[in-house]
Design an enzyme around this catalytic site. Structure first.
Site, mmCIF file in Angstrom:
data_model
loop_
_atom_site.group_PDB
_atom_site.id
_atom_site.type_symbol
_atom_site.label_atom_id
_atom_site.label_comp_id
_atom_site.label_asym_id
_atom_site.label_seq_id
_atom_site.Cartn_x
_atom_site.Cartn_y
_atom_site.Cartn_z
ATOM 1 N N LYS A 64 0.811 -1.226 0.000
ATOM 2 C CA LYS A 64 0.000 0.000 0.000
ATOM 3 C C LYS A 64 0.848 1.282 0.000
ATOM 4 C CE LYS A 64 -4.161 -1.910 2.039
ATOM 5 N NZ LYS A 64 -5.238 -1.744 3.010
ATOM 6 N N ASP A 100 -10.025 2.834 1.913
ATOM 7 C CA ASP A 100 -10.175 2.216 3.243
ATOM 8 C C ASP A 100 -10.893 3.155 4.198
ATOM 9 O OD1 ASP A 100 -8.942 -0.202 2.641
ATOM 10 O OD2 ASP A 100 -6.940 0.548 3.105
#
Ligand code: ATR
Length: 279
Positions: A64, A100
């Site tokens: 990420k 997210d």
């Protein structure tokens, strides 16, 4: 046929292909989504393939942060969080997003009974609420960012105080040591640590090792003693019912399982790629 993928290492157990392929089918979008296991030494090479072959994708552990240097643009949210979990390929230009944080806020929105009609936009239901976040890693950054943006007052508690302090400084919130107390006010309590996750399979056995760990072993007692009944969420979704959530439920709290955040982040990514709502 457009191609999408999720990259990670390892990636075998990802639920994303099933979820996105089902949505593509339902909406009759001619696209396919696959899981690609990329070894760390192959990331740079794979990102060149990505640019040519994929219309978009997701990024999971451990890439990420690492993937950011291969992108042409990064959304302000992903930049502030410092991590990308979604990529959109706009005619050969790769743009990174972080969905997210949307996942976390929408999970709370549903779980706190503000879904459907009368739903307040932009997570306003969190405005002024006291949120306690356990953990100060990458996942915590996205959750804290989402909650702050929604107007919550956030306290970060972590095993290593130094990490909590750093995150608290970046996002202007309070920090403290993770221990068996909740001295602060608490309307919402969220576990973002990896404690309680299923990690391994027993070799030659179908059943998984059940990790019965929790970041707050005395949660039940802490809640009973304090008389607090926060809404409690875990971002772990394997297992769905973690020990942390079970303890909270037994103490009479409303709980939100990690699959809601997972679905929320996926739905937002799907919208970024297709401009259609996931069904
Ligand atoms: P992620 O990117 O998935 O959030 P991470 O960056 O490795 O993963 O962060 C993991 C988080 O879980 C950290 O807050 C970590 O605490 P430390 O900063 O003290 O390392 C927390 N964590 C991991 N194992 C833990 C344990 N056994 N007890 C308490 N906290 C733990």
């Amino acid at each position: 046929m457009e191609l999408y993928c999720v990259i990670g290492y390892p990636i075998k157990h990802s639920l994303s292909p099933k979820l996105h392929n089902r949505a593509f089918r339902k909406l009759k979008i001619p696209a396919r989504y696959e899981a690609v296991e990329v070894r760390p030494q192959n990331l740079a090479k794979f990102m060149r393939t990505f640019r040519e072959k994929y219309a978009g994708g997701n990024v999971t552990i451990p890439y990420k942060v690492a993937v950011m240097k291969f992108l042409d643009g990064i959304s302000p949210e992903a930049r502030a969080i410092g991590a990308v979990n979604t990529i959109v390929n706009r005619g050969g230009k790769l743009v990174g997003y972080n969905t997210d944080m949307f996942g976390a806020v929408s999970a709370l929105q549903q779980g706190m009974g503000r879904g459907g009609k009368g739903r307040k936009k932009g997570g306003k239901f969190l405005k002024g609420k006291q949120a306690v976040i356990l953990g100060a890693g990458g996942a915590a950054r996205a959750v804290v960012y989402g909650l702050k943006k929604a107007g919550a007052k956030v306290t970060i508690l972590n095993r290593t105080l130094k990490h909590a302090k750093k995150l608290a400084k970046d996002f202007r919130c309070k920090s403290g040591q993770l221990k068996n107390s909740l001295s602060t006010k608490c309307d919402v309590l969220i576990n973002t640590t990896s404690v309680g996750m299923w990690r391994e399979k027993v070799k030659n056995q179908k059943s998984k090792i059940k990790m019965v760990n929790t970041p707050l072993p005395n949660l039940k007692e802490i809640l009973r003693r304090s008389g607090k009944k926060p809404v409690v969420m875990d971002i772990i979704y394997r297992p769905r019912m973690t020990k942390f959530l079970r303890d909270a439920k037994r103490a009479g709290c409303k709980i939100i399982t990690g699959d809601h955040m997972f679905l929320g982040q996926a739905a937002k990514a799907f919208e970024l790629w297709t401009r259609q709502k996931m069904r």
